[in-house]
Design an enzyme around this catalytic site. Sequence first.
Site, PDB file in Angstrom:
ATOM      1  N   LYS A 169       8.415   8.289 -39.435  1.00 32.01           N
ATOM      2  CA  LYS A 169       8.919   7.224 -40.308  1.00 32.01           C
ATOM      3  C   LYS A 169       8.730   7.575 -41.783  1.00 32.01           C
ATOM      4  CE  LYS A 169       7.873   3.702 -36.829  1.00 32.01           C
ATOM      5  NZ  LYS A 169       9.176   3.156 -36.438  1.00 32.01           N
TER       6      LYS A 169
ATOM      7  N   HIS B 191       4.065  -5.574 -34.284  1.00 34.15           N
ATOM      8  CA  HIS B 191       4.930  -4.783 -33.392  1.00 34.15           C
ATOM      9  C   HIS B 191       4.275  -4.757 -32.006  1.00 34.15           C
ATOM     10  CE1 HIS B 191       6.734  -1.058 -31.807  1.00 34.15           C
ATOM     11  NE2 HIS B 191       7.651  -1.141 -32.760  1.00 34.15           N
TER      12      HIS B 191
ATOM     13  N   ASP C 253      -2.393  -0.887 -38.512  1.00 35.64           N
ATOM     14  CA  ASP C 253      -1.179  -0.219 -38.039  1.00 35.64           C
ATOM     15  C   ASP C 253      -0.359   0.111 -39.283  1.00 35.64           C
ATOM     16  OD1 ASP C 253       1.435   0.306 -37.394  1.00 35.64           O
ATOM     17  OD2 ASP C 253       1.692  -1.402 -36.057  1.00 35.64           O
TER      18      ASP C 253
ATOM     19  N   GLN D 266       4.433   1.245 -41.006  1.00 40.99           N
ATOM     20  CA  GLN D 266       5.341   0.913 -42.122  1.00 40.99           C
ATOM     21  C   GLN D 266       4.598   0.895 -43.461  1.00 40.99           C
ATOM     22  OE1 GLN D 266       8.478   0.864 -41.602  1.00 40.99           O
ATOM     23  NE2 GLN D 266       8.557   0.595 -39.369  1.00 40.99           N
TER      24      GLN D 266
ATOM     25  N   CYS E 191      11.046  -4.867 -31.575  1.00 40.44           N
ATOM     26  CA  CYS E 191       9.741  -4.772 -30.871  1.00 40.44           C
ATOM     27  C   CYS E 191       8.741  -5.765 -31.449  1.00 40.44           C
ATOM     28  CB  CYS E 191       9.178  -3.362 -30.916  1.00 40.44           C
ATOM     29  SG  CYS E 191      10.191  -2.184 -30.046  1.00 40.44           S
TER      30      CYS E 191
HETATM   31  N1  PMP Z   1       4.048  -0.492 -35.667  1.00 40.55           N
HETATM   32  C1  PMP Z   1       5.047  -0.753 -36.504  1.00 40.55           C
HETATM   33  C2  PMP Z   1       4.833  -1.748 -37.611  1.00 40.55           C
HETATM   34  C3  PMP Z   1       6.268  -0.111 -36.345  1.00 40.55           C
HETATM   35  O1  PMP Z   1       7.280  -0.372 -37.178  1.00 40.55           O
HETATM   36  C4  PMP Z   1       6.427   0.822 -35.299  1.00 40.55           C
HETATM   37  C5  PMP Z   1       7.747   1.541 -35.073  1.00 40.55           C
HETATM   38  N2  PMP Z   1       8.864   0.714 -35.065  1.00 40.55           N
HETATM   39  C6  PMP Z   1       5.340   1.065 -34.471  1.00 40.55           C
HETATM   40  C7  PMP Z   1       4.162   0.397 -34.688  1.00 40.55           C
HETATM   41  C8  PMP Z   1       5.423   2.030 -33.342  1.00 40.55           C
HETATM   42  O2  PMP Z   1       5.653   3.318 -33.818  1.00 40.55           O
HETATM   43  P1  PMP Z   1       5.884   4.497 -32.755  1.00 40.55           P
HETATM   44  O3  PMP Z   1       7.039   4.060 -31.901  1.00 40.55           O
HETATM   45  O4  PMP Z   1       6.191   5.685 -33.587  1.00 40.55           O
HETATM   46  O5  PMP Z   1       4.641   4.601 -31.958  1.00 40.55           O
END
Ligand code: PMP
Length: 420
Positions: free
Chosen positions: A235, A132, A209, A212, A375
């Site tokens: 999430k 991401h 990270d 997920q 993203c």
């Molecule tokens: N890493 C991953 C794998 C994600 O799916 C996301 C959210 N889509 C993020 C980071 C970023 O999360 P946040 O916008 O809550 O900071």
Amino acid sequence: MTDTVVAATPPLDVARVRQDFPILQRTVRDKPLVYLDNSATTQRPESVIEAMANFYRTSNANVHRGVHLLSEEATDAYEGARNKVAAFLNADSPQSVIFTRNTTESVNLVAHAWARRHMREGDEILLTVMEHHSNLVPWQLLAQERGVKLKFLDIDDSGHLQLDNLSEVLNEHTRLVSLAHVSNTLGTANAIPTIACAAHSVGAKVFVDGAQGVPHGPVDVQALDCDFYAFSPHKALGPLGIGVLWGRRDVLEEMDPFLGGGEMIRDVTLERSTWAAVPHKFEAGTPSVADAVGLGASIDYLENLGMSAIRQHEVKINEYLLPRLRELPWLTIYGPEDPHDRCGLASFNDNQIHAHDLGTILDQHGVAVRAGHHCAKPLMRRLGVMATTRASFYVYNDLDDVDHLIDALIEARKVFGLAT
Ligand code: PMP
């Protein structure tokens, strides 16, 4: 995320779970809401909403600095949430749990407070092509500033990381390996302990990270053998606006602060300051106390369902979802074929309908999905597409939600006059 204890777990009672989520009672475009955008953010159960509202109703005050009862209660609630997170992640100590705003801020915290102290020109960071942007852009900024080299693990055609040349990509210059626990686009669950073992053998730190990872199954940061683990409670049924960073205590102790201000100091003179102990060194200013309270309530809720039961439920969804999607010959489906190798999501493309158009038509049927690059633009390029449509499932989704999705995908073909 692990499948090891899954077999003995009683299944989720989805009908019962759904009653806890007020938003699921509403309709969308005169249709019942089929919410399949859980990888972007989940919904919140009544208990989380109520815990936050109740904090504001009864105990609202600023934390750590008050001498009055409400402030004591607010501090206990805030620190109580930290204890719950620590137990939930099997962290070594609550002091190694830092509250941030989200996963993105957790990555930036480590990039500023650890990497800027430890990395110089010629050092290397190993990332993956499935990251991401949150776990990519902060490292790009650091690379530009410090002359640090970024390297990437690729994926194979099944959407798994290619690990056969791991020992060649890692070397004495590698200072950090940073990767997703689970891909938000492919759903792939990565082999963190294997990668962490290889990274540590060259002296590199490992950042995971877990945005997920945490929502979809049991997470044990000590068993994962990583040095940092970040996630976004929104999430996993928790509030928007609070994030978590867990770090190994010894690593956190020797890090610089991230943001400067109130709450994070031991002493301040006009010329200089000294820092509070971990974790407060990293929590400048008034924290999101009500969000922490909501996070604590969401962990209670998840633990009551059982993280193994949640994992088992998502495997069950995958076992039904993937064959049903494969029945539609006009779809390309991305990510691992084995339902056990991914969390409960599927990214796909119709060979004639753009992902955004598909998402818009699904919405007309009450089916909320995400369409776009998620993203993860480098991953889109790697897959050779501009965008995908992503349906992501959670504890309140069941097999009939898969049926709604499939019916709406067939209806979309009809709208465009395409063969079904
Ligand atoms: N890493 C991953 C794998 C994600 O799916 C996301 C959210 N889509 C993020 C980071 C970023 O999360 P946040 O916008 O809550 O900071």
